[in-house]
Enzyme design. Structure first.
Site, short mmCIF file in Angstrom:
data_model
loop_
_atom_site.label_atom_id
_atom_site.label_comp_id
_atom_site.label_asym_id
_atom_site.label_seq_id
_atom_site.Cartn_x
_atom_site.Cartn_y
_atom_site.Cartn_z
N HIS A 178 -2.64 -7.24 -3.02
CA HIS A 178 -1.83 -7.62 -4.17
C HIS A 178 -0.66 -6.64 -4.32
O HIS A 178 -0.85 -5.44 -4.15
CB HIS A 178 -2.67 -7.59 -5.46
CG HIS A 178 -3.75 -8.62 -5.48
ND1 HIS A 178 -4.99 -8.41 -4.91
CD2 HIS A 178 -3.77 -9.87 -5.99
CE1 HIS A 178 -5.73 -9.49 -5.07
NE2 HIS A 178 -5.02 -10.39 -5.72
N MET A 206 -6.22 0.44 -1.04
CA MET A 206 -5.25 0.22 0.04
C MET A 206 -4.00 1.07 -0.16
O MET A 206 -3.41 1.55 0.81
CB MET A 206 -4.88 -1.27 0.15
CG MET A 206 -6.04 -2.15 0.58
SD MET A 206 -6.90 -1.59 2.07
CE MET A 206 -5.59 -1.61 3.27
N GLU A 207 -3.62 1.30 -1.40
CA GLU A 207 -2.45 2.13 -1.68
C GLU A 207 -2.70 3.58 -1.27
O GLU A 207 -1.85 4.23 -0.65
CB GLU A 207 -2.05 2.02 -3.15
CG GLU A 207 -1.40 0.69 -3.52
CD GLU A 207 -2.33 -0.52 -3.49
OE1 GLU A 207 -1.82 -1.64 -3.50
OE2 GLU A 207 -3.57 -0.37 -3.45
N ASP A 257 6.20 11.39 13.68
CA ASP A 257 7.60 11.07 14.03
C ASP A 257 8.48 12.31 14.03
O ASP A 257 9.29 12.51 14.94
CB ASP A 257 8.16 10.02 13.06
CG ASP A 257 9.61 9.71 13.37
OD1 ASP A 257 9.90 9.29 14.51
OD2 ASP A 257 10.46 9.88 12.49
#
Length: 164
Positions: free
Chosen positions: A88, A124-125, A139
């Site tokens: 969501h 999930m966040e 990176d």
């Protein structure tokens, strides 16, 4: 119903993002009560000790690695609903990303937390914040360390507190 059918039925009930036809489906949370929710996730990026020292002395050519990774993690948490197809889109109220370098100097441990007052959780966040923070470190350091590994990303805790 045989044992294998019972197991399949239990499995189907636990897969909340699969509808009765076996298709991917977003969970309807509209009938759930609003509550305060907190999730904490962790993970690690394993690096050469020389790379860790470069990060600590702010000597990586791309800039301040941990400040950039913290910001990337927070930004990613806010956009989790755009990245994970059935998550969501949530207006999180707080997100935090922190780093710890253990005495072994072989990794950076990452902790991400997210908070919201909503009808659904923010696991999930928190996991996305940790993942993207680790990817950002990767990176920024890939030119000096070809052996980095990201791993151990996991949910540490989640909490739901009823309101009222």
């Amino acid at each position: 119903m045989n044992t294998s059918e019972e197991g399949m039925e239990k499995e189907e009930k636990s897969l909340t993002h699969i509808d009765r036809h076996g298709e991917a489906s977003m969970v309807d949370v509209s009938k759930k009560p609003v509550s305060r929710r907190v999730a904490v996730a962790g993970g690690s990026i394993f690096l050469a000790s020389e790379t860790v020292s470069l990060i600590q002395s702010d000597a990586i050519a791309k800039g301040n690695v941990l400040a950039t990774a913290r910001l990337a993690g927070i930004m990613a948490a806010k956009r989790t609903g755009e990245l994970i197809p059935l998550a969501h889109p949530l207006p999180i109220t707080h997100c935090e990303v922190s780093f710890e370098i253990p005495g072994s100097n072989d990794r950076i441990d990452i902790v991400g937390s997210a908070r919201i007052t909503s009808q659904t959780g923010v696991e999930m966040e928190a996991l996305t914040a940790v993942s993207v923070a680790a990817l950002t470190i990767y990176d920024m350091c890939k030119a000096v360390d070809k052996g980095m590994r990201i791993g151990e990303i996991h949910l540490i805790s989640k909490e739901k507190i009823a309101i009222g």
